[in-house]
Design a protein around this motif. Structure first.
Motif, PDB file in Angstrom:
ATOM      1  N   ASN A  62      21.169  35.084  16.297  1.00  0.00           N
ATOM      2  CA  ASN A  62      21.733  33.808  16.741  1.00  0.00           C
ATOM      3  C   ASN A  62      22.115  32.899  15.582  1.00  0.00           C
ATOM      4  OD1 ASN A  62      21.411  34.606  19.356  1.00  0.00           O
ATOM      5  ND2 ASN A  62      19.610  33.347  19.773  1.00  0.00           N
ATOM      6  N   GLY A  63      21.344  32.934  14.489  1.00  0.00           N
ATOM      7  CA  GLY A  63      21.655  32.086  13.339  1.00  0.00           C
ATOM      8  C   GLY A  63      23.019  32.401  12.762  1.00  0.00           C
ATOM      9  N   TYR A  64      23.338  33.688  12.690  1.00  0.00           N
ATOM     10  CA  TYR A  64      24.646  34.116  12.190  1.00  0.00           C
ATOM     11  C   TYR A  64      25.757  33.662  13.132  1.00  0.00           C
ATOM     12  CZ  TYR A  64      28.388  37.253  10.653  1.00  0.00           C
ATOM     13  OH  TYR A  64      29.588  37.752  10.203  1.00  0.00           O
ATOM     14  N   LEU A  65      25.555  33.912  14.425  1.00  0.00           N
ATOM     15  CA  LEU A  65      26.566  33.561  15.411  1.00  0.00           C
ATOM     16  C   LEU A  65      26.808  32.063  15.440  1.00  0.00           C
ATOM     17  CD1 LEU A  65      28.406  34.460  17.753  1.00  0.00           C
ATOM     18  CD2 LEU A  65      26.442  34.233  19.273  1.00  0.00           C
ATOM     19  N   LEU A  66      25.730  31.286  15.322  1.00  0.00           N
ATOM     20  CA  LEU A  66      25.850  29.828  15.337  1.00  0.00           C
ATOM     21  C   LEU A  66      26.681  29.338  14.156  1.00  0.00           C
ATOM     22  CD1 LEU A  66      24.946  27.216  16.762  1.00  0.00           C
ATOM     23  CD2 LEU A  66      22.944  27.196  15.265  1.00  0.00           C
ATOM     24  N   GLY A 101      20.454  38.339  -0.224  1.00  0.00           N
ATOM     25  CA  GLY A 101      19.391  37.401   0.130  1.00  0.00           C
ATOM     26  C   GLY A 101      18.672  37.799   1.401  1.00  0.00           C
ATOM     27  N   CYS A 102      19.432  38.288   2.384  1.00  0.00           N
ATOM     28  CA  CYS A 102      18.818  38.753   3.637  1.00  0.00           C
ATOM     29  C   CYS A 102      17.892  39.937   3.366  1.00  0.00           C
ATOM     30  CB  CYS A 102      19.906  39.166   4.627  1.00  0.00           C
ATOM     31  SG  CYS A 102      20.860  37.808   5.331  1.00  0.00           S
ATOM     32  N   ALA A 103      18.346  40.875   2.542  1.00  0.00           N
ATOM     33  CA  ALA A 103      17.556  42.080   2.259  1.00  0.00           C
ATOM     34  C   ALA A 103      16.262  41.739   1.534  1.00  0.00           C
ATOM     35  CB  ALA A 103      18.382  43.057   1.435  1.00  0.00           C
ATOM     36  N   LEU A 111      14.958  34.618   6.235  1.00  0.00           N
ATOM     37  CA  LEU A 111      15.989  35.513   6.762  1.00  0.00           C
ATOM     38  C   LEU A 111      16.992  34.754   7.623  1.00  0.00           C
ATOM     39  CD1 LEU A 111      17.132  38.334   7.062  1.00  0.00           C
ATOM     40  CD2 LEU A 111      15.460  38.778   8.872  1.00  0.00           C
ATOM     41  N   VAL A 112      16.517  33.847   8.460  1.00  0.00           N
ATOM     42  CA  VAL A 112      17.420  33.073   9.322  1.00  0.00           C
ATOM     43  C   VAL A 112      18.335  32.186   8.481  1.00  0.00           C
ATOM     44  CG1 VAL A 112      17.536  31.270  11.087  1.00  0.00           C
ATOM     45  CG2 VAL A 112      15.911  33.152  11.336  1.00  0.00           C
TER      46      VAL A 112
END
Length: 464
Positions: A62-66, A101-103, A111-112
């Motif tokens: 959801n964080g990406y989609l937002l 950064g996510c990895a 991560l969010v």
């Protein structure tokens, strides 16, 4: 190949220069599609690895989609100020670095945050990708290249669950992000060397007030849709009402602002072209239907028919395969014939496929499920690229970034609204284990109704 052959009077890049420019856009599109599809499958493993609940882990998606939704309109306008090439490269670099950064994230909050930053980079590229393709290729090949783009997206959608499964079994979830690094390097090099440079930039300042209203409007819409992802509660209902009011108020303020400023964030005059407007509405409604169906199908396969998650994923494959078969030919045909007629035919086939899915017997064979899914994919593939061509071809070239942004918004918010609709429907049922699966089939009926409405708008467009 005709895509890379020049003719007298062609606009866009010379024939031989199109290949690597196209490669930059296509590799970036691949990264975006892979990222969305593979991360969703990895959410259960992320939940266990980070020690959080499944509902909290959903915010990785959801964080990406937002972030994407909130920034699409801004990037559509910003590209005209700083140039498509510069924005695309900036977004691509941000997307690639935030993937690292996510990895490396060791907690859900990290991560969010990284996913939100990654979404901003993704929006910078997604908002102008069709406009870039229009600038790279001549108008006579626009439908064909958009068909190739649809083919790529469908292929990535089909293979990403398999790639994700292999990586999750052999390695772990951070590698789903790390594969973006080599792809990102290739895309950045191709972008730097081969994407067209802008002829003229808009020197007017960006509409900051309009940008603020758009962020609130688009973000509130996504958050409102997300409240229906879980079973309905009074708390969720209050949240949904708050976000809905915020979206409506900011939306009204945004439209008022765009009508009364000399430098609108989104020039509303592009909607004065009725073919463009009707194509945008048709796209929005069709993606509502797709959003409903994509959520309903896994419940049908796993909860009603008791298939395993792996079998469920394989049963979904005929849909993107159908798009792979038809999208390139539909785009090519749209360059020669009326694209509105072709996309309307695709919608009719798509609607027939949904009705056939809804008519599945209580204990269907795998073959019975597969051919009905294939019809849906064929119909959607026949619809999508001609409809996208209709949108991009019915605005002036200097408004192509805005048209590209509208195209991305119609897709994003159509899918989100479809998810909200099926979320409401599923929340009304405490159990989906009955053989009839009435709740899931009700979702299919809503999707079929949406397609019928899209057909009506598309037929109006054909007559124009």
């Amino acid at each position: 190949m005709e895509l890379f052959m020049s003719r007298a009077g062609d606009d866009g890049l010379p024939g031989k220069e199109r290949l690597f420019a196209m490669l930059a856009v296509m590799v970036t599109t691949t990264m975006n599609v892979f990222d969305g599809s593979m991360i969703n499958i990895a959410l259960p493993q992320m939940s266990k690895s980070l020690g959080v609940s499944a509902s909290d882990a959903v915010w990785v998606a959801n964080g990406y989609l937002l972030a994407v939704a909130m920034s699409l309109a801004i990037f559509s306008a910003l590209a005209t100020r700083i140039g498509f090439r510069r924005q695309f490269m900036g977004g691509l670099i941000l997307f690639t670095l935030s993937s690292v950064g996510c990895a490396l994230s060791s907690s859900l909050s990290e991560l969010v945050v990284m996913r939100f930053i990654q979404g901003i980079g993704g929006a910078a590229t997604l908002s102008i990708a069709p406009a870039l393709l229009r600038g790279i290729f001549p108008t006579r090949l626009l439908g064909r290249i958009l068909g190739v783009n649809a083919l790529l997206i469908a292929t990535c959608t089909a293979v990403s669950p398999l790639i994700s499964g292999v990586l999750l079994v052999t390695l772990n979830w951070p590698w789903l992000f790390m594969i973006n690094v080599p792809l990102g390097v290739v895309a950045v090099v191709c972008s730097q060397r081969h994407l067209p440079k802008p002829d003229q930039l808009d020197t007017r300042p960006l509409d900051k007030i309009g940008a603020l209203f758009s962020v609130i409007m688009l973000g509130s819409t996504i958050l409102c849709a997300n409240t229906f992802s879980n079973h309905a509660t009074r708390y969720n209902e209050q949240q949904a009402l708050f976000y809905a009011i915020a979206a409506l108020v900011s939306g009204a303020a945004f439209v008022y602002r765009q009508r009364n400023t000399m430098i609108p964030l989104l020039p509303l005059e592009i909607f004065s072209n009725r073919r463009f407007s009707l194509s945008a509405i048709t796209s929005f409604i069709s993606f509502i239907a797709q959003g409903i169906t994509f959520i309903a199908l896994p419940f049908l396969y796993e909860s009603v028919y008791s298939y395993s998650p792996l079998t469920s994923a394989l049963l979904f494959l005929p849909w993107p395969v159908g798009i792979v078969f038809t999208a390139p030919y539909a785009g090519r045909l749209a360059d020669k014939k009326n694209p509105a007629i072709i996309s309307t035919l695709g919608l009719i086939i798509f609607g027939i496929g949904l009705v056939l899915l809804n008519a599945l017997p209580p204990t269907p064979s795998i073959l019975d499920i597969v051919w009905r899914n294939l019809i849906c994919g064929i119909g959607f593939g026949l619809f999508q690229s001609p409809n996208n061509r209709e949108m991009m071809a019915n605005v002036k070239a200097n408004y192509s970034s805005y048209a590209s942004g509208v195209l991305a918004m119609m897709r994003t918010f159509g899918q989100c609204l479809g998810t909200a609709v099926i979320g409401i429907i599923l929340s009304q049922s405490d159990s989906l284990t009955s053989s009839s699966g009435r709740t899931v089939h009700l979702g299919f009926w809503f999707a079929s109704g949406a397609v019928f409405l899209a057909i009506l708008f598309s037929v109006i467009r054909v007559k124009k």
